[in-house]
Design a protein around this motif. Structure first.
Motif, PDB file in Angstrom:
ATOM      1  N   LEU A  23      32.552  51.530  52.890  1.00 48.76           N
ATOM      2  CA  LEU A  23      33.051  50.216  53.011  1.00 48.76           C
ATOM      3  C   LEU A  23      34.464  50.030  52.891  1.00 48.76           C
ATOM      4  O   LEU A  23      35.348  49.261  53.649  1.00 48.76           O
ATOM      5  CB  LEU A  23      32.274  49.412  52.136  1.00 48.76           C
ATOM      6  CG  LEU A  23      30.899  48.900  52.279  1.00 48.76           C
ATOM      7  CD1 LEU A  23      30.516  48.102  51.166  1.00 48.76           C
ATOM      8  CD2 LEU A  23      30.843  48.185  53.761  1.00 48.76           C
TER       9      LEU A  23
ATOM     10  N   ALA B 173      36.306  50.960  55.980  1.00 48.03           N
ATOM     11  CA  ALA B 173      36.163  49.881  57.030  1.00 48.03           C
ATOM     12  C   ALA B 173      36.767  48.720  56.924  1.00 48.03           C
ATOM     13  O   ALA B 173      37.513  48.212  57.612  1.00 48.03           O
ATOM     14  CB  ALA B 173      34.587  49.593  57.149  1.00 48.03           C
ATOM     15  N   LEU B 174      37.216  48.262  55.593  1.00 46.34           N
ATOM     16  CA  LEU B 174      38.062  47.078  55.419  1.00 46.34           C
ATOM     17  C   LEU B 174      39.477  47.323  55.383  1.00 46.34           C
ATOM     18  O   LEU B 174      40.093  46.413  55.515  1.00 46.34           O
ATOM     19  CB  LEU B 174      37.729  46.850  53.740  1.00 46.34           C
ATOM     20  CG  LEU B 174      36.379  46.196  53.566  1.00 46.34           C
ATOM     21  CD1 LEU B 174      36.196  45.931  51.990  1.00 46.34           C
ATOM     22  CD2 LEU B 174      36.002  44.895  54.215  1.00 46.34           C
TER      23      LEU B 174
ATOM     24  N   SER C 278      40.475  49.539  58.052  1.00 44.59           N
ATOM     25  CA  SER C 278      40.395  50.132  59.311  1.00 44.59           C
ATOM     26  C   SER C 278      40.926  49.277  60.502  1.00 44.59           C
ATOM     27  O   SER C 278      41.058  48.164  60.097  1.00 44.59           O
ATOM     28  CB  SER C 278      39.170  50.230  59.671  1.00 44.59           C
ATOM     29  OG  SER C 278      38.859  50.993  60.892  1.00 44.59           O
TER      30      SER C 278
ATOM     31  N   THR D 252      38.403  46.930  62.486  1.00 44.55           N
ATOM     32  CA  THR D 252      37.896  45.455  61.809  1.00 44.55           C
ATOM     33  C   THR D 252      39.257  44.525  61.736  1.00 44.55           C
ATOM     34  O   THR D 252      40.205  44.957  61.774  1.00 44.55           O
ATOM     35  CB  THR D 252      37.281  45.925  60.621  1.00 44.55           C
ATOM     36  OG1 THR D 252      38.484  46.461  59.779  1.00 44.55           O
ATOM     37  CG2 THR D 252      35.913  46.844  60.371  1.00 44.55           C
TER      38      THR D 252
ATOM     39  N   ILE E 186      37.900  39.325  56.723  1.00 46.82           N
ATOM     40  CA  ILE E 186      36.456  39.715  56.563  1.00 46.82           C
ATOM     41  C   ILE E 186      36.026  39.148  55.286  1.00 46.82           C
ATOM     42  O   ILE E 186      34.814  38.475  55.253  1.00 46.82           O
ATOM     43  CB  ILE E 186      36.556  41.235  56.210  1.00 46.82           C
ATOM     44  CG1 ILE E 186      37.002  41.923  57.554  1.00 46.82           C
ATOM     45  CG2 ILE E 186      35.161  41.813  55.851  1.00 46.82           C
ATOM     46  CD1 ILE E 186      37.137  43.442  57.414  1.00 46.82           C
TER      47      ILE E 186
ATOM     48  N   SER F 128      32.964  36.502  54.953  1.00 44.86           N
ATOM     49  CA  SER F 128      31.860  37.016  53.992  1.00 44.86           C
ATOM     50  C   SER F 128      31.566  35.899  52.884  1.00 44.86           C
ATOM     51  O   SER F 128      30.398  35.255  52.592  1.00 44.86           O
ATOM     52  CB  SER F 128      32.363  38.397  53.166  1.00 44.86           C
ATOM     53  OG  SER F 128      31.423  38.572  52.265  1.00 44.86           O
TER      54      SER F 128
ATOM     55  N   SER G 239      34.795  46.666  47.807  1.00 46.99           N
ATOM     56  CA  SER G 239      33.904  47.417  48.384  1.00 46.99           C
ATOM     57  C   SER G 239      32.796  48.073  47.416  1.00 46.99           C
ATOM     58  O   SER G 239      31.574  48.054  47.791  1.00 46.99           O
ATOM     59  CB  SER G 239      34.553  48.659  48.882  1.00 46.99           C
ATOM     60  OG  SER G 239      35.588  48.412  49.785  1.00 46.99           O
TER      61      SER G 239
ATOM     62  N   LEU H 276      29.092  41.038  55.535  1.00 46.43           N
ATOM     63  CA  LEU H 276      30.573  41.474  56.109  1.00 46.43           C
ATOM     64  C   LEU H 276      30.463  41.519  57.455  1.00 46.43           C
ATOM     65  O   LEU H 276      31.396  41.655  58.245  1.00 46.43           O
ATOM     66  CB  LEU H 276      30.673  42.919  55.490  1.00 46.43           C
ATOM     67  CG  LEU H 276      31.153  42.932  53.977  1.00 46.43           C
ATOM     68  CD1 LEU H 276      31.051  44.574  53.702  1.00 46.43           C
ATOM     69  CD2 LEU H 276      32.596  42.423  53.956  1.00 46.43           C
TER      70      LEU H 276
ATOM     71  N   THR I 140      32.064  45.247  60.904  1.00 45.28           N
ATOM     72  CA  THR I 140      32.546  45.664  59.626  1.00 45.28           C
ATOM     73  C   THR I 140      31.485  46.902  59.126  1.00 45.28           C
ATOM     74  O   THR I 140      31.812  47.919  58.801  1.00 45.28           O
ATOM     75  CB  THR I 140      32.827  44.637  58.799  1.00 45.28           C
ATOM     76  OG1 THR I 140      33.814  43.867  59.130  1.00 45.28           O
ATOM     77  CG2 THR I 140      33.367  45.395  57.350  1.00 45.28           C
TER      78      THR I 140
ATOM     79  N   ALA J  95      31.683  50.778  58.842  1.00 43.04           N
ATOM     80  CA  ALA J  95      31.526  51.209  57.355  1.00 43.04           C
ATOM     81  C   ALA J  95      30.293  52.464  57.687  1.00 43.04           C
ATOM     82  O   ALA J  95      30.543  53.455  56.957  1.00 43.04           O
ATOM     83  CB  ALA J  95      30.916  50.299  56.539  1.00 43.04           C
TER      84      ALA J  95
END
Length: 174
Positions: A46, A49-50, A52, A55, A61, A65, A145, A158, A162, A166
């Motif tokens: 995660l 991914a957060l 990246s 995303t 995000i 969320s 995360s 998420l 995302t 992840a």
């Protein structure tokens, strides 16, 4: 086939980016994998991914969320964001009329500030808070995360894109 092989095969699909998946399928895969893989591994996937380029930005995000979460999840999300942003972060929330103090709502001082704020904050305010928090303390991404990894139902908020990234990152890590 064992559960470990099932998880590995599923993760490899995300690593290879095979096919388009519905958001519901990605969310369900995330839940299934989160119950079978150590929370720390999920958290690492995660975090990547957060952070990246595949995303949206972290603050977007988190704002989305927050909008999808329930009251308990929202309060849980606010705690690390407020801690990272520092005490100065609550002042604009109060001044903008987004907190119980500003709205004249009856306050329950026995409740933590994040629980009181959670029901009054708009996702856009949380997005701004997340933007500020990551500027002040970039490690908030990893703490968030960990929060999402520890509560797969919160992790679902998420969103599919995302979570797909992840799960792909998790496959690479494993």
């Amino acid at each position: 086939m064992s559960r470990a092989n099932d998880v590995t095969a599923l993760l490899q699909q995300y690593a290879a980016e095979t096919g388009v998946r519905s958001m519901q399928k990605v969310e369900q895969d995330f839940i299934d994998i989160a119950h079978q893989v150590p929370s720390e591994a999920i958290s690492n996937g995660l975090s990547e991914a957060l952070d990246s380029e595949h995303t949206p930005p972290f603050d977007q995000i988190v704002g989305a969320s927050f909008e999808r979460g329930d009251a308990r999840q929202r309060a849980g999300m606010l705690k690390p964001l407020l801690e990272a942003a520092g005490p100065v972060a609550t002042r604009p929330l109060i001044e903008q009329g987004l907190s119980p103090q500003a709205t004249g709502a009856r306050q329950d001082d026995s409740m933590p500030v994040e629980s009181r704020l959670a029901s009054y904050l708009h996702p856009e305010a949380v997005q701004r808070l997340a933007f500020h928090a990551v500027q002040v303390d970039p490690a908030v991404v990893h703490r968030m995360s960990s929060l999402y990894a520890g509560d797969p139902e919160l992790g679902k908020t998420l969103g599919g894109a995302t979570l797909s990234v992840a799960l792909g990152k998790l496959a690479e890590i494993r």
